[in-house]
Design a protein around this motif. Structure first.
Motif, PDB file in Angstrom:
ATOM      1  N   VAL A 176      34.272  43.159  28.811  1.00  0.00           N
ATOM      2  CA  VAL A 176      35.427  43.858  29.374  1.00  0.00           C
ATOM      3  C   VAL A 176      36.625  43.724  28.437  1.00  0.00           C
ATOM      4  N   ARG A 177      36.808  42.525  27.865  1.00  0.00           N
ATOM      5  CA  ARG A 177      37.938  42.318  26.955  1.00  0.00           C
ATOM      6  C   ARG A 177      37.797  43.174  25.703  1.00  0.00           C
ATOM      7  N   GLU A 178      36.567  43.318  25.193  1.00  0.00           N
ATOM      8  CA  GLU A 178      36.356  44.135  24.001  1.00  0.00           C
ATOM      9  C   GLU A 178      36.575  45.616  24.286  1.00  0.00           C
ATOM     10  N   LYS A 179      36.084  46.095  25.439  1.00  0.00           N
ATOM     11  CA  LYS A 179      36.150  47.524  25.747  1.00  0.00           C
ATOM     12  C   LYS A 179      37.507  47.957  26.296  1.00  0.00           C
ATOM     13  N   LYS A 180      38.050  47.187  27.253  1.00  0.00           N
ATOM     14  CA  LYS A 180      39.265  47.623  27.939  1.00  0.00           C
ATOM     15  C   LYS A 180      40.456  46.700  27.745  1.00  0.00           C
ATOM     16  N   GLY A 181      40.243  45.519  27.184  1.00  0.00           N
ATOM     17  CA  GLY A 181      41.339  44.598  26.915  1.00  0.00           C
ATOM     18  C   GLY A 181      41.592  43.636  28.070  1.00  0.00           C
ATOM     19  N   MET A 182      42.491  42.681  27.829  1.00  0.00           N
ATOM     20  CA  MET A 182      42.828  41.677  28.847  1.00  0.00           C
ATOM     21  C   MET A 182      43.556  42.310  30.026  1.00  0.00           C
ATOM     22  N   LYS A 183      44.115  43.472  29.797  1.00  0.00           N
ATOM     23  CA  LYS A 183      44.819  44.201  30.844  1.00  0.00           C
ATOM     24  C   LYS A 183      43.904  44.445  32.052  1.00  0.00           C
ATOM     25  N   GLU A 184      42.685  44.855  31.781  1.00  0.00           N
ATOM     26  CA  GLU A 184      41.723  45.156  32.842  1.00  0.00           C
ATOM     27  C   GLU A 184      41.295  43.894  33.584  1.00  0.00           C
ATOM     28  N   LEU A 185      41.069  42.796  32.857  1.00  0.00           N
ATOM     29  CA  LEU A 185      40.690  41.534  33.508  1.00  0.00           C
ATOM     30  C   LEU A 185      41.803  41.033  34.415  1.00  0.00           C
ATOM     31  N   LEU A 186      43.032  41.153  33.954  1.00  0.00           N
ATOM     32  CA  LEU A 186      44.178  40.696  34.741  1.00  0.00           C
ATOM     33  C   LEU A 186      44.366  41.545  35.989  1.00  0.00           C
ATOM     34  N   SER A 187      44.261  42.852  35.861  1.00  0.00           N
ATOM     35  CA  SER A 187      44.444  43.716  37.031  1.00  0.00           C
ATOM     36  C   SER A 187      43.319  43.509  38.046  1.00  0.00           C
ATOM     37  N   HIS A 188      42.107  43.260  37.576  1.00  0.00           N
ATOM     38  CA  HIS A 188      40.977  43.001  38.481  1.00  0.00           C
ATOM     39  C   HIS A 188      41.168  41.678  39.224  1.00  0.00           C
ATOM     40  N   ALA A 189      41.683  40.667  38.537  1.00  0.00           N
ATOM     41  CA  ALA A 189      41.945  39.372  39.182  1.00  0.00           C
ATOM     42  C   ALA A 189      43.018  39.507  40.257  1.00  0.00           C
ATOM     43  N   ILE A 190      44.070  40.263  39.966  1.00  0.00           N
ATOM     44  CA  ILE A 190      45.136  40.479  40.944  1.00  0.00           C
ATOM     45  C   ILE A 190      44.614  41.281  42.126  1.00  0.00           C
ATOM     46  N   TYR A 191      43.807  42.290  41.855  1.00  0.00           N
ATOM     47  CA  TYR A 191      43.225  43.128  42.908  1.00  0.00           C
ATOM     48  C   TYR A 191      42.410  42.291  43.888  1.00  0.00           C
ATOM     49  N   GLN A 192      41.651  41.348  43.366  1.00  0.00           N
ATOM     50  CA  GLN A 192      40.821  40.500  44.229  1.00  0.00           C
ATOM     51  C   GLN A 192      41.650  39.512  45.035  1.00  0.00           C
ATOM     52  N   MET A 193      42.842  39.185  44.576  1.00  0.00           N
ATOM     53  CA  MET A 193      43.703  38.238  45.292  1.00  0.00           C
ATOM     54  C   MET A 193      44.518  38.891  46.399  1.00  0.00           C
ATOM     55  N   LEU A 194      44.614  40.204  46.379  1.00  0.00           N
ATOM     56  CA  LEU A 194      45.373  40.906  47.414  1.00  0.00           C
ATOM     57  C   LEU A 194      44.509  41.090  48.661  1.00  0.00           C
ATOM     58  N   PRO A 195      45.131  41.221  49.843  1.00  0.00           N
ATOM     59  CA  PRO A 195      44.352  41.411  51.062  1.00  0.00           C
ATOM     60  C   PRO A 195      43.625  42.755  51.044  1.00  0.00           C
ATOM     61  N   SER A 196      42.416  42.787  51.557  1.00  0.00           N
ATOM     62  CA  SER A 196      41.624  44.020  51.518  1.00  0.00           C
ATOM     63  C   SER A 196      41.922  44.860  52.757  1.00  0.00           C
ATOM     64  N   ASN A 197      43.096  45.492  52.757  1.00  0.00           N
ATOM     65  CA  ASN A 197      43.484  46.383  53.840  1.00  0.00           C
ATOM     66  C   ASN A 197      44.108  47.644  53.240  1.00  0.00           C
ATOM     67  N   LYS A 198      44.725  48.462  54.076  1.00  0.00           N
ATOM     68  CA  LYS A 198      45.255  49.744  53.611  1.00  0.00           C
ATOM     69  C   LYS A 198      46.454  49.603  52.673  1.00  0.00           C
ATOM     70  N   LEU A 199      47.075  48.436  52.649  1.00  0.00           N
ATOM     71  CA  LEU A 199      48.248  48.234  51.802  1.00  0.00           C
ATOM     72  C   LEU A 199      47.881  47.850  50.365  1.00  0.00           C
ATOM     73  N   ARG A 200      46.623  47.487  50.136  1.00  0.00           N
ATOM     74  CA  ARG A 200      46.216  47.017  48.810  1.00  0.00           C
ATOM     75  C   ARG A 200      46.473  48.071  47.736  1.00  0.00           C
TER      76      ARG A 200
END
Length: 113
Positions: free
Chosen positions: A78-102
């Protein structure tokens, strides 16, 4: 808009700080059912401190919705193809509540290399 400098910090620490601000938990007027957070800008995402062993352990999953459509990628790929940006956004996405506000919270996230 709050700015977070990710230079020299670990992936999880930066992601959890951004998730708290996006949810609005750092404010006195926090409401779980209303978006009360503010926009977050993360700078120097390419300079996050992460070990090679941890990058091998991270699994980035994508599902197309079709049978057999689950794609697994290691953190190094993922880091080679899309950069650390993608890993960071995915980590933040998983930390947010899984509801309509996410989705609304993720729209207020800006990450710069």
């Amino acid at each position: 808009m709050k700015k977070i400098d990710a230079k020299g910090r670990t992936l999880g620490r930066v992601a959890s700080e951004a998730a708290v601000i996006l949810m609005g938990k750092d404010k006195a007027k926090f409401e779980r059912n209303v978006y009360s957070g503010e926009a977050v800008e993360i700078i120097n995402s390419s300079k996050i401190r992460i070990t090679a062993k941890k990058l091998d352990q991270i699994m980035h999953l994508r599902y197309s919705g079709y049978p057999g459509g689950l794609r697994r990628m290691k953190g190094t790929e993922v880091r080679e193809k899309k950069g650390m940006k993608e890993l960071l956004s995915h980590a933040i996405y998983q930390m947010l509540p899984s509801n309509k506000l996410r989705r609304e919270m993720m729209k207020n996230l800006k990450i710069e290399e």
